[in-house]
Design an enzyme around this catalytic site. Structure first.
Site, PDB file in Angstrom:
ATOM      1  CB  SER A  84      77.322   3.643   9.435  1.00 42.30           C
ATOM      2  OG  SER A  84      78.314   3.129   8.569  1.00 42.30           O
ATOM      3  CB  VAL A 113      90.188   5.922   3.626  1.00 40.61           C
ATOM      4  CG1 VAL A 113      89.616   6.659   4.810  1.00 40.61           C
ATOM      5  CG2 VAL A 113      89.449   4.622   3.347  1.00 40.61           C
ATOM      6  CE1 TYR A 139      85.572  -6.828   4.576  1.00 45.40           C
ATOM      7  CE2 TYR A 139      85.531  -9.076   5.403  1.00 45.40           C
ATOM      8  CZ  TYR A 139      85.398  -7.719   5.621  1.00 45.40           C
ATOM      9  OH  TYR A 139      85.097  -7.250   6.878  1.00 45.40           O
ATOM     10  CE  LYS A 154      88.274  -5.750   6.598  1.00 41.71           C
ATOM     11  NZ  LYS A 154      88.344  -4.429   7.246  1.00 41.71           N
ATOM     12  CB  THR A 202      77.227  -3.018  10.964  1.00 42.08           C
ATOM     13  OG1 THR A 202      77.816  -3.895   9.993  1.00 42.08           O
ATOM     14  CG2 THR A 202      78.007  -3.091  12.261  1.00 42.08           C
TER      15      THR A 202
END
Ligand code: NAD
Length: 258
Positions: A16, A64, A154, A158, A189
């Site tokens: 996606s 993953v 998050y 990153k 998205t």
């Protein structure tokens, strides 16, 4: 090695959003694409789209964040050939204040976003170096360079991805391999729409209103499209980018300049 035609690319999170767009864009350039992700039905759909355009796609289900699953992915991909282009796009972005976020969720975000990227780099970089050519493209975020409230895990993940990118670029600089990160702002998205939906419930607005707020954080007053991110990935994978390595390139309409 010049054109991308015939090269083998492996994209995680390919079912996606950005991963799908990158898969389609690389396939359009003639790459044979290994599509990795958690949801088999989504991967099958993207594989169908690639084949519908005359391309070759190999879907492989993989979490993953699991070392064993990435080992199995490497084995499956090995049956296609040496992976020459690795795009790490799998990621999750649950929003919560740091004190509210359960330790388990914090660990999960780091496991998927950061360790997932590490596991894939570990397994696919060696053969690239052995072949004397390769590209690693990590889909980071502008949160790799700055902080936003309610994104502690998050943002940390990153920042870690960008740090890893820079070090791997140095360690591969004379081996024919480049390692870069793309740092998107808000991209249109499912991940962004889901966050808008969750935030809407919290702040008493509608999801479209929250999406509009996200768009207004950009000087261009719009969300980035997945295709725009994909086109940069194609550029970074191609011969024009031979000397671009260790970079974190923002694709965010000018929202963050650093
Ligand atoms: P998305 O939710 O459409 O795509 C993420 C994909 O990763 C999904 O297909 C999901 O199934 C897959 N995935 C999640 N956990 C996985 C796991 N453990 N193993 C394998 N696959 C897994 O969202 P997206 O916006 O396309 O996100 C892609 C990447 O771009 C992510 O790394 C995200 O952090 C990054 N990014 C997104 C935005 C944005 O605004 N959407 C901004 C900056 C960075």
């Amino acid at each position: 090695m010049d054109s991308l035609a015939g090269k083998i690319a492996l994209i995680t999170g390919a079912g996606s959003g950005i991963g799908r767009a990158v898969s389609l864009a690389l396939a359009r350039e003639g790459c044979r694409v290994v599509l990795a992700g958690r949801r088999e039905n989504r991967l099958a759909r993207v594989a169908g789209e690639v084949r519908g355009h005359g391309g070759e796609a190999f879907p492989v289900a993989c979490d993953v964040g699991s070392r064993e699953a990435v080992d199995a992915l490497a084995k499956s991909a090995g049956r296609v050939g040496v992976v020459q282009i690795l795009v790490n796009s799998a990621g999750i972005a649950p929003a919560a204040s740091f004190l509210e976020m359960e330790d388990e969720l914090l660990e999960e975000v780091l496991r998927v976003n950061f360790m997932g990227t590490c596991y894939c780099c570990k397994r696919f970089l060696g053969p690239m170096i052995g072949a004397g050519w390769g590209r690693v493209i990590n889909i980071a975020s502008t949160t790799a360079k700055t902080g936003y409230s309610h994104t502690a895990a998050y943002t940390a993940s990153k920042h870690a991805v960008l740090g890893l990118t820079r070090v791997l670029a140095l360690e591969t600089a004379r081996k024919g391999v480049t390692v870069n990160a793309i740092c998107p702002g808000y991209v249109d998205t499912e991940l962004t729409r889901e966050n808008a939906r969750l935030m809407a419930a919290k702040v008493g607005a509608t999801a479209p209103e929250v999406l509009e707020r996200f768009a207004r954080t950009s000087p261009q007053r719009r969300l980035v499209t997945p295709d725009e991110v994909a086109e940069l990935a194609v550029l970074l994978a191609g011969p024009a980018s031979d000397s671009v390595t260790g970079q974190g390139i923002n694709v965010d309409g000018g929202a963050f300049m650093g």
